[in-house]
Design a protein around this motif. Structure first.
Motif, PDB file in Angstrom:
ATOM      1  N   ALA A 103       0.648   5.262  -5.070  1.00 39.40           N
ATOM      2  CA  ALA A 103       1.721   4.336  -5.441  1.00 39.40           C
ATOM      3  C   ALA A 103       1.189   3.312  -6.443  1.00 39.40           C
ATOM      4  O   ALA A 103       0.097   2.770  -6.260  1.00 39.40           O
ATOM      5  CB  ALA A 103       2.242   3.632  -4.205  1.00 39.40           C
ATOM      6  N   TYR A 104       1.944   3.076  -7.487  1.00 36.79           N
ATOM      7  CA  TYR A 104       1.556   2.058  -8.463  1.00 36.79           C
ATOM      8  C   TYR A 104       2.385   0.798  -8.227  1.00 36.79           C
ATOM      9  O   TYR A 104       3.559   0.895  -7.845  1.00 36.79           O
ATOM     10  CB  TYR A 104       1.794   2.578  -9.882  1.00 36.79           C
ATOM     11  N   PRO A 105       1.777  -0.375  -8.479  1.00 42.13           N
ATOM     12  CA  PRO A 105       2.532  -1.617  -8.314  1.00 42.13           C
ATOM     13  C   PRO A 105       3.707  -1.671  -9.285  1.00 42.13           C
ATOM     14  O   PRO A 105       3.608  -1.187 -10.415  1.00 42.13           O
ATOM     15  CB  PRO A 105       1.512  -2.704  -8.663  1.00 42.13           C
ATOM     16  N   GLY A 106       4.793  -2.233  -8.829  1.00 45.69           N
ATOM     17  CA  GLY A 106       5.911  -2.511  -9.733  1.00 45.69           C
ATOM     18  C   GLY A 106       6.909  -1.396  -9.893  1.00 45.69           C
ATOM     19  O   GLY A 106       7.827  -1.504 -10.695  1.00 45.69           O
ATOM     20  N   VAL A 107       6.766  -0.308  -9.133  1.00 43.21           N
ATOM     21  CA  VAL A 107       7.718   0.788  -9.311  1.00 43.21           C
ATOM     22  C   VAL A 107       8.631   0.960  -8.097  1.00 43.21           C
ATOM     23  O   VAL A 107       9.366   1.934  -7.995  1.00 43.21           O
ATOM     24  CB  VAL A 107       7.010   2.133  -9.625  1.00 43.21           C
ATOM     25  N   GLY A 108       8.569  -0.002  -7.169  1.00 43.59           N
ATOM     26  CA  GLY A 108       9.462   0.060  -6.011  1.00 43.59           C
ATOM     27  C   GLY A 108       9.180   1.215  -5.077  1.00 43.59           C
ATOM     28  O   GLY A 108      10.093   1.769  -4.469  1.00 43.59           O
ATOM     29  N   ALA A 109       7.900   1.571  -4.927  1.00 37.47           N
ATOM     30  CA  ALA A 109       7.554   2.681  -4.029  1.00 37.47           C
ATOM     31  C   ALA A 109       7.923   2.331  -2.590  1.00 37.47           C
ATOM     32  O   ALA A 109       7.748   1.196  -2.154  1.00 37.47           O
ATOM     33  CB  ALA A 109       6.066   2.985  -4.119  1.00 37.47           C
ATOM     34  N   LEU A 110       8.427   3.324  -1.842  1.00 38.87           N
ATOM     35  CA  LEU A 110       8.753   3.107  -0.423  1.00 38.87           C
ATOM     36  C   LEU A 110       7.488   2.824   0.382  1.00 38.87           C
ATOM     37  O   LEU A 110       7.525   2.128   1.385  1.00 38.87           O
ATOM     38  CB  LEU A 110       9.464   4.340   0.144  1.00 38.87           C
ATOM     39  N   GLN A 111       6.377   3.391  -0.063  1.00 42.99           N
ATOM     40  CA  GLN A 111       5.089   3.174   0.609  1.00 42.99           C
ATOM     41  C   GLN A 111       4.083   2.688  -0.438  1.00 42.99           C
ATOM     42  O   GLN A 111       3.272   3.456  -0.964  1.00 42.99           O
ATOM     43  CB  GLN A 111       4.596   4.484   1.256  1.00 42.99           C
ATOM     44  N   PRO A 112       4.117   1.378  -0.738  1.00 45.48           N
ATOM     45  CA  PRO A 112       3.308   0.869  -1.857  1.00 45.48           C
ATOM     46  C   PRO A 112       1.795   0.953  -1.662  1.00 45.48           C
ATOM     47  O   PRO A 112       1.044   0.810  -2.624  1.00 45.48           O
ATOM     48  CB  PRO A 112       3.767  -0.591  -1.986  1.00 45.48           C
ATOM     49  N   GLU A 113       1.347   1.194  -0.407  1.00 46.66           N
ATOM     50  CA  GLU A 113      -0.102   1.281  -0.173  1.00 46.66           C
ATOM     51  C   GLU A 113      -0.606   2.728  -0.180  1.00 46.66           C
ATOM     52  O   GLU A 113      -1.797   2.960   0.008  1.00 46.66           O
ATOM     53  CB  GLU A 113      -0.467   0.656   1.183  1.00 46.66           C
ATOM     54  N   ALA A 114       0.285   3.668  -0.356  1.00 50.81           N
ATOM     55  CA  ALA A 114      -0.126   5.076  -0.253  1.00 50.81           C
ATOM     56  C   ALA A 114      -1.121   5.447  -1.344  1.00 50.81           C
ATOM     57  O   ALA A 114      -0.965   5.070  -2.503  1.00 50.81           O
ATOM     58  CB  ALA A 114       1.094   5.984  -0.344  1.00 50.81           C
ATOM     59  N   ASP A 115      -2.153   6.158  -0.947  1.00 49.54           N
ATOM     60  CA  ASP A 115      -3.144   6.657  -1.903  1.00 49.54           C
ATOM     61  C   ASP A 115      -3.688   7.967  -1.338  1.00 49.54           C
ATOM     62  O   ASP A 115      -4.689   7.991  -0.637  1.00 49.54           O
ATOM     63  CB  ASP A 115      -4.260   5.621  -2.081  1.00 49.54           C
ATOM     64  N   LEU A 116      -2.965   9.028  -1.657  1.00 54.26           N
ATOM     65  CA  LEU A 116      -3.272  10.343  -1.084  1.00 54.26           C
ATOM     66  C   LEU A 116      -3.619  11.316  -2.193  1.00 54.26           C
ATOM     67  O   LEU A 116      -3.173  11.144  -3.331  1.00 54.26           O
ATOM     68  CB  LEU A 116      -2.024  10.910  -0.406  1.00 54.26           C
TER      69      LEU A 116
END
Ligand code: IPM
Ligand code: MN
Length: 332
Positions: A103-116
């Protein structure tokens, strides 16, 4: 003087024709600015358009372009997608499909901490091509799982995880597909012993739920082919959508990079396609060639542009593909 890397460029259909030139522009800018990085681009056609014209969605010369290059950038194909991408993956023996879902900051991701990072087995499983019409109304599909392919993807996944400091989870459905996913898990276990590394196994249905609830517990997810296909799209949904994600098909000698998005016929031709996924393919390609610093710079320029704009309409902005690309190039 290092030799130019030969890169086959196959934009395909729809927004592939807008996004891939953006990636090429970024790679050109990188090569212009740095000693020792040089690309020779060679272009080919694939997909619906060329099929309409010539009868073949994957002309022999395009296949040869890809097998004769050091790496390839592929955009998207429409109705003919399966007839293009599966043979291309096969042509370069791309056994590993690497699909980061960050997830990148500023794009309104549902899971902003995801890094898979999904590491998908890319050669067999239900993609092995053994489907049959046995009798009227009776069809079958033979799923192929071999020790060799399972060990190969496990080794790649463990090494990738070690290099990037991720934990490893293995998705499977061995409670039902006892023989085939049993073989897959056995392959993983063999390699884990050899490399002396740890991992956990999770049933793929349970993993789908867990990933949506809290993806931060996971890092590299090694998957059989179809599980990787489905789970990586699921994760794309919670990190901000397909427009942002790149994937790599890695073979023993060459690689093919493709955005996870398709042709997006609803916006194709309007010059507003989000070039992020294709440009991140470019970053991955740089890293594949061990131009690590340049790859990191592209990722940083993309991250900053996603956060501060300009943005394409899919992200709520009004910028064109060219404007976003220019902003990324400027930041380099
Ligand atoms: C993907 C696509 C392909 C796949 C299709 C187009 C054959 O869905 O790259 O995920 O299933 O691998
Ligand atoms: Mn898919």
């Amino acid at each position: 003087m290092s030799e130019a890397k030969r890169v086959a460029v196959v934009p395909g259909d729809g927004i592939g024709r807008e996004a891939i030139p953006a990636a090429q522009q970024v790679l050109d800018a990188v090569a212009d600015g740095r000693e020792g990085i040089d690309f020779e681009f060679v272009s080919g056609e694939a997909g619906d358009r060329v099929q309409e014209r010539t009868g073949s969605a994957l002309p022999e010369e395009t296949r040869e372009l890809v097998t004769g290059a050091d790496a390839a950038l592929f955009g998207a194909a429409g109705e003919t997608a399966a007839e293009v991408i599966i043979p291309l993956r096969r042509a370069i023996d791309a056994f590993a499909n690497v699909r980061p879902a960050t997830a990148y900051p500023g794009v309104g991701a549902l899971q902003p901490e995801a890094d898979l990072v999904f590491v998908r087995e890319n050669t067999e499983g239900v993609y092995a091509g053994h489907e049959a019409d046995l009798a009227p109304g009776v069809t079958t599909l033979t799923r192929v799982i071999t020790a060799e392919a399972s060990e190969r993807i496990a080794r790649f996944g463990f090494e990738y995880a070690a290099e990037h400091d991720y934990s490893v989870t293995v998705a499977h459905k061995a409670n039902v597909m006892q023989t085939t996913d049993g073989q897959f898990l056995e392959g993983v276990a063999t390699v884990s012993e050899e490399l002396d590394v740890e991992y956990e196994t999770v049933l793929m249905d349970a993993l789908a739920m867990e990933l949506v609830r809290d993806p931060t517990d996971y890092g590299v997810v090694i998957c059989p082919n179809l599980a990787g296909d489905v789970l990586s799209d699921l994760a794309a949904g919670f990190v901000g959508g397909l427009g942002l994600l790149a994937s790599a098909n890695i073979g023993p000698e060459r690689a093919l990079f493709e955005p996870v998005h398709g042709t997006a016929p609803d916006i194709a031709g309007q010059k507003v396609a989000n070039p992020t996924a294709a440009i991140l393919c470019g970053a991955h390609l740089l890293e594949y060639f061990e131009f690590e610093a340049a790859g990191a710079d592209v990722r940083e320029a993309v991250t900053e542009t996603l956060a501060d704009g300009p943005r394409t309409p899919d992200l709520g902005g009004e910028a064109s593909t060219d404007e976003v690309t220019a902003a990324i190039v400027d930041r380099l």
